[in-house]
Structures are given as C-alpha cells and as structure tokens.
Design an enzyme around this catalytic site. Structure first.
Site, short mmCIF file in Angstrom:
data_model
loop_
_atom_site.label_atom_id
_atom_site.label_comp_id
_atom_site.label_asym_id
_atom_site.label_seq_id
_atom_site.Cartn_x
_atom_site.Cartn_y
_atom_site.Cartn_z
N ASN A 218 0.79 -1.40 0.02
CA ASN A 218 0.10 -0.13 0.08
C ASN A 218 0.94 1.16 0.05
O ASN A 218 1.34 1.65 1.26
CB ASN A 218 -1.10 -0.05 1.24
CG ASN A 218 -1.92 1.08 1.39
OD1 ASN A 218 -1.83 2.05 0.57
ND2 ASN A 218 -2.70 0.98 2.39
N LEU B 227 -15.86 3.71 9.26
CA LEU B 227 -15.50 4.93 10.16
C LEU B 227 -14.21 4.90 10.57
O LEU B 227 -13.93 4.62 11.63
CB LEU B 227 -16.55 5.09 11.20
CG LEU B 227 -18.12 4.85 11.08
CD1 LEU B 227 -18.87 5.02 12.09
CD2 LEU B 227 -18.58 6.02 9.83
N ASN C 288 -10.45 7.47 10.21
CA ASN C 288 -10.25 8.88 9.95
C ASN C 288 -10.86 9.36 8.48
O ASN C 288 -11.41 10.43 8.54
CB ASN C 288 -8.63 8.86 9.73
CG ASN C 288 -8.20 10.36 10.11
OD1 ASN C 288 -8.99 11.22 10.73
ND2 ASN C 288 -7.01 10.80 9.59
N ARG D 213 -11.88 15.86 6.93
CA ARG D 213 -12.73 16.15 5.50
C ARG D 213 -14.08 16.61 5.94
O ARG D 213 -14.77 15.94 6.84
CB ARG D 213 -12.52 15.32 4.58
CG ARG D 213 -11.19 14.72 3.87
CD ARG D 213 -11.41 13.65 2.99
NE ARG D 213 -10.30 12.91 2.81
CZ ARG D 213 -10.06 11.78 2.79
NH1 ARG D 213 -11.02 10.85 2.94
NH2 ARG D 213 -8.94 11.07 2.77
N GLY E 84 -11.45 2.22 12.37
CA GLY E 84 -10.98 2.68 13.49
C GLY E 84 -12.09 3.09 14.72
O GLY E 84 -12.12 2.58 15.89
N VAL E 85 -12.85 3.95 14.36
CA VAL E 85 -14.04 4.54 15.23
C VAL E 85 -15.06 3.43 15.07
O VAL E 85 -15.64 3.13 16.25
CB VAL E 85 -14.67 5.83 14.40
CG1 VAL E 85 -15.95 6.14 15.37
CG2 VAL E 85 -13.60 6.85 14.56
N GLY E 86 -15.51 2.74 13.97
CA GLY E 86 -16.63 1.87 14.11
C GLY E 86 -16.36 0.59 14.92
O GLY E 86 -17.28 0.18 15.49
N GLU F 278 -8.19 -4.91 5.13
CA GLU F 278 -7.95 -4.67 3.64
C GLU F 278 -6.99 -5.66 3.02
O GLU F 278 -7.02 -5.90 1.70
CB GLU F 278 -8.04 -3.02 3.31
CG GLU F 278 -9.24 -2.23 3.77
CD GLU F 278 -9.14 -0.89 3.88
OE1 GLU F 278 -8.74 -0.54 5.00
OE2 GLU F 278 -9.23 -0.22 2.96
P1 ADP Z 1 -7.62 5.51 8.64
O1 ADP Z 1 -7.11 3.97 8.10
O2 ADP Z 1 -8.47 5.99 7.89
O3 ADP Z 1 -6.30 6.16 8.85
P2 ADP Z 1 -8.57 3.89 10.87
O4 ADP Z 1 -9.41 2.94 10.47
O5 ADP Z 1 -7.32 3.43 11.54
O6 ADP Z 1 -8.19 5.33 10.16
O7 ADP Z 1 -9.27 4.61 12.16
C1 ADP Z 1 -8.49 5.83 12.77
C2 ADP Z 1 -9.22 6.49 13.89
O8 ADP Z 1 -9.96 5.52 14.69
C3 ADP Z 1 -8.52 7.57 14.91
O9 ADP Z 1 -8.41 8.75 14.11
C4 ADP Z 1 -9.71 7.48 16.12
O10 ADP Z 1 -10.46 8.85 15.74
C5 ADP Z 1 -10.32 6.25 15.97
N1 ADP Z 1 -10.06 5.24 17.03
C6 ADP Z 1 -9.14 4.22 16.88
N2 ADP Z 1 -9.00 3.63 18.28
C7 ADP Z 1 -10.22 4.27 18.84
C8 ADP Z 1 -10.95 3.88 20.03
N3 ADP Z 1 -10.30 2.88 20.97
N4 ADP Z 1 -11.91 4.59 20.60
C9 ADP Z 1 -12.47 5.44 19.63
N5 ADP Z 1 -11.90 5.92 18.53
C10 ADP Z 1 -10.90 5.16 18.16
#
Ligand code: ADP
Length: 402
Positions: free
Chosen positions: A10, A211, A213, A243, A332-334, A386
């Site tokens: 990636n 959900l 970043n 965004r 991350g959030v989901g 992924e």
């Molecule tokens: P990306 O791949 O889009 O960079 P991720 O799927 O890794 O993002 O998600 C990153 C986001 O997940 C972080 O910015 C944070 O907001 C959220 N996150 C990660 N761990 C937690 C947690 N334990 N509780 C709440 N939010 C979290």
C-alpha cells in the site's frame, strides 16, 4: 509445490505499508511500514510474526525505490526475501480505477498506463500507487503483480446513484461521477457480515459504515454495491477526521468570490482542516470523547454533527435498499467507539435496527452482533481487513497459475 505467499503493498505519497501473507491459511508472516520517505529521516518498522519482535530504525530513505529495497532487506533477514520461490505475487492497493477497472487486474504495461491516465481523478493517491508498482516490477519483473482498486466494488452502482445531476456532456467530458472509495473494505465487511448471519452474500442486504479517519457508507444489495457516500473523490459524504463531507458546493464559490481564497487553499481547507478537526481542533474520537466527558461544548457539537450526518446516511440507505438485514460498523471508530455505534442507532428502532448496551460494550477483535435477539435489522461490528482482502483477490487471480 506452487507458491502460496502474497506480498501486499500500500504505497502512499510518503509511506509504504506492507504485509506478507501465506494464503494456505491466510496467516501473516510479516507486517511493516516505512514512513516519511523523502524527508530528512524516514522510519521503518518491521515485524516478523514468527517472533513477533518488531525491528525499528530511522535513516534517510530518498524515494520509493529505496524504501522497497529496505523492505526487501528486512524480509530477507527473516528468510522471507522477495526472491523466495514461495512468493506467488505482489498485490498493490490502487486508489482509483475509474470506470476501466471493475475487478482486480494483472498489471502489464497497458494497465499501468491506464492507472497513470487516472491520475487527474486521484492526484493525491494514484501517483504513489504507480511509483510503488514501477518499483516492485523492476525488482521482480518475472512475478505476477496485481492491482486491487478501491473503486472496483462500487462499479456495480446503477447510473441513478452514480451520476450527479449536472450537464451530461460536461460530466462525460471530465469523467465526473460518483466512483466511491474504501471498496476493498466494503467488499470484505459486507461478505463477513453475511457470514456472521449464516447466510450467503447474495441473500443479504447490508449497510456498511466504514468509520476511520476517512469515512464512508455503502448500501450493498445481495453482495453488490448499489450506493456509496464518497463521490468523485473521497471528500463527499460523512463527516470525517479532517474532511468536510457533504456541503453545498456554492460554499466554494463563496470562499473564492467573497473570501478571496485560491482553489488550492479551499482544497486544503476542505480536505485537511475540516471535519472533526475543523469543528473542534481534534480528529481522534478517543480524545473527543474525553473532552466531552469534561464538559467541552465544542467537542460535543463536533460529535453531534458527526452523528447527525451518519444517521442521515443510515436512513437514506435503508430507503435505498428497501429491506435491510444488517448494519455493520467497521474501521478505527466503527470497531472501537461503542458510544458512536449507540448514538448512531438510537432512535432508529422503529425502522428495525437496535443496539444491546451490554453486547455493545464488549471489546473484541472478532466479528460480532451487538443487536438484541429478535431485532428486525441486525447490528454488527466487523473488523475490516483490507490487506487480507487484497491478498485474497490477488491470489485468486494468479495463485492457481503460478
Ligand atoms: P484510517 O485507516 O482512515 O487512517 P483507522 O481506520 O485506523 O483510520 O481509524 C483511525 C481513527 O479511529 C482514529 O483517528 C480514532 O479517531 C479512531 N479510533 C481508534 N481507536 C479508537 C478507540 N479505542 N476509540 C475511539 N476511536 C478510536
């Protein structure tokens, strides 16, 4: 024995993330990343899963070529080098496949040229993907290399969902339409959700909420995407970490005419300084929750705006699908923020989904249901993967022939 390993690459503008998988059992052999390529000092972190002991170092790495060489050297130290006869293929994440690529594709010169032709549609992402492919091909010209596109899963959208209501000639001339992104994740999670329900993907309708970043929603009918929230670029749709997501496009004219801002300034504002960070100066949901607990009004408002938009999309996709079997939270959030899941579904019980507070509070890396038994629409947490999906698609395409 035919080779069974797949290296997933990636390549971002200043980073390369990688994983080496053995497709006999989908296990990881090594994972790692190189960051800050081209900056004063780059960082490489490499973890061979046999020992689980990470090796980490910092030194200047001029470009992707040097980065991939460094990765190859680290892999070789663990007996997993790129010259191994057990390596079946390299799978590349490619962000934009336009309308040309509807499925994973073995890369040849013509395919690479087409990916380059798509650069104007993804100026931040495709150039790095192209560089990663070039470098990997130069290192192993004999090895099959496969492009797996973030947009491919969304090419099944009907024209009614994919087209914007603008002048058709203009739209066609500039290839303006909804392409959608995070497709590899939406494909993986919608299938895994069907499995969790004990059903075939063809037999279920799922709303996937990716959900991270970056954030996007997808409506998936019988395994095929019928609508998604990201559009021509990943800027549209949900409120994200940095965004804006949806807004009246006239905001842009206003900022230009009245605010005197340049196109680049507006681009940066909407992609990098908006969303949660624009609303409250913070894009990490953990930190936002902490501030809310301390009574921070700005963080509360940012959370409420994020949730309002998310709820609108859930409602819209219930309407698009007609019947929904499951709503799946991922990324991350989901996967981690129970409060977001609870707030997103709260009040929607009349439409079918519901969340059980006890199940929602359980922390786990496994796919799981968080709705009470008997809910008309199941609610699930399904960790995305992924890299595994890219490796699976790559291996399915070349594994048997190599
Ligand atoms: P990306 O791949 O889009 O960079 P991720 O799927 O890794 O993002 O998600 C990153 C986001 O997940 C972080 O910015 C944070 O907001 C959220 N996150 C990660 N761990 C937690 C947690 N334990 N509780 C709440 N939010 C979290």
């Amino acid at each position: 024995m035919s080779p069974t390993r797949v290296l997933v690459l990636n390549s971002g503008s200043s980073s390369v993330k990688y994983q080496l998988l053995d497709m006999r059992d989908s296990s990881r052999l090594a994972v790692g990343l190189v960051e800050r390529i081209g900056e004063r000092s780059a960082r490489l972190k490499h973890t061979p899963l046999a020992t689980g002991e990470a090796r980490e170092w910092s030194a200047p790495i001029a470009d992707h070529d040097a980065a991939l060489k460094a990765v190859a050297e680290e892999l070789a130290k663990d007996g997993l080098g790129l010259d191994s006869p057990e390596l079946a293929a390299i799978g590349h994440r490619v962000v934009h496949g336009g309308l040309a690529f509807t499925r994973p594709t073995v890369i040849d010169d013509a395919v690479l040229a087409e990916i380059e032709r798509l650069i104007p549609l993804a100026p931040l992402h495709n150039p790095a993907n192209v560089t990663g492919i070039r470098t990997a091909r130069a290192m192993r010209p004999d090895l099959p290399q496969v492009a797996v596109f973030d947009t491919a899963f969304h090419t099944t959208m009907p024209e009614s969902a994919a087209r914007y209501a603008i002048d058709v000639q203009t739209a066609d001339e500039y290839r303006i339409r909804r392409y959608g992104f995070h497709g590899t994740s939406h494909a993986y999670v919608s299938r895994a959700t069907a499995k969790l329900l004990g059903k075939a993907p063809e037999d279920v309708n799922v709303i996937v909420l990716h959900l991270g970043n970056g954030a996007s929603a997808a409506a998936v009918r019988g395994g095929k995407c019928v609508d998604t929230s990201m559009g021509l670029t990943p800027l549209e749709g949900l409120v994200m970490g940095t965004r804006s997501g949806d807004m009246d496009p006239a905001v842009i004219f206003h900022l230009k005419r009245v605010g005197g801002m340049s196109t680049d300034e507006i681009d940066t504002l909407l992609n990098k300084k908006s969303g949660l960070i624009g609303l409250c100066g913070e894009n990490d949901m953990r930190e936002i929750r902490r501030r809310i607990d301390e009574g921070d009004e700005q963080a509360r408002l940012a959370f409420d705006i994020y949730l309002h938009r998310l709820k609108k999309y859930i409602g819209a996709y219930i309407a698009v699908l007609g019947t929904v079997d499951a709503i799946a939270f991922t990324a991350g959030v989901g996967e981690n923020a129970a409060e977001v899941r609870e707030a997103a579904i709260a009040g929607l019980e009349g439409l079918g989904p519901a969340v059980d507070a006890g199940l929602n509070a359980v922390r786990s890396d496994e796919p799981r249901l968080i709705s009470p038994a008997g809910a008309r629409v199941a609610v699930a947490v399904v960790p995305t993967d992924e890299e595994l999906e890219i490796a699976t698609q790559t291996y399915a395409l070349v594994g048997k022939n190599s």
